[in-house]
Structures are given as C-alpha cells and as structure tokens.
Motif scaffolding. Structure first.
Motif: not given
Length: 75
Positions: A57-63, A7-12, A54-55, A1-5
């Motif tokens: 403003x760059x991307x999110x990748x789920x593997x 942030x680390x807190x939300x990912x947790x 995820x980064x 996904x090349x969307x908004x990404x």
C-alpha cells in the motif's frame, strides 16, 4: 512506483533462488524478474546488482546497479 506495493511472500515468488526458478516455471508462475537478473548477471558478473524494495500500500522500488565500464565488470 507509488502503487499497491508487493507483500514479502509474493516478492519471494518473483525472485526465486537456486532451483526454485525451474519449479516456478513448472507451476506456470511468472519468472520475469529472475530471468532479467540471471541475464544481467551473466553480462556484468559481480559488478551487477538487482534490489527490489516494496511496502504494501505504499511503493515498489527496483534498483539496478550496472558498471559504467563493461571492461571492468566483475566475475
């Protein structure tokens, strides 16, 4: 996904560990990824892995790593 990404807190919050999942349910927060992780771990054991990168403003990748042969599953 090349969307908004994400942030680390939300990912947790999306992937709570241990008893945190039940607290997330009580708070009414999404636990979709954690639910998927738990269900696949029950089916595939140690041979399964979920990784979220995820980064902002760059991307999110789920593997997902799944064994090709379920008879050789770990755990």
């Amino acid at each position: 996904d090349d969307g908004n990404g994400i942030d680390a807190k939300k990912l947790e919050q999306l992937l709570p560990t241990g008893n945190d999942a039940s607290e997330e349910i009580k708070k009414g927060k999404s636990i979709g990824l954690k639910n998927i992780d738990q269900r696949l771990r029950l089916s595939y054991g140690a041979a399964y892995a979920l990784r979220v990168e995820s980064e902002v403003n760059r991307f999110t990748r789920i593997t997902l790593r799944l064994p090709a042969d379920r008879s050789k599953r770990g755990g």
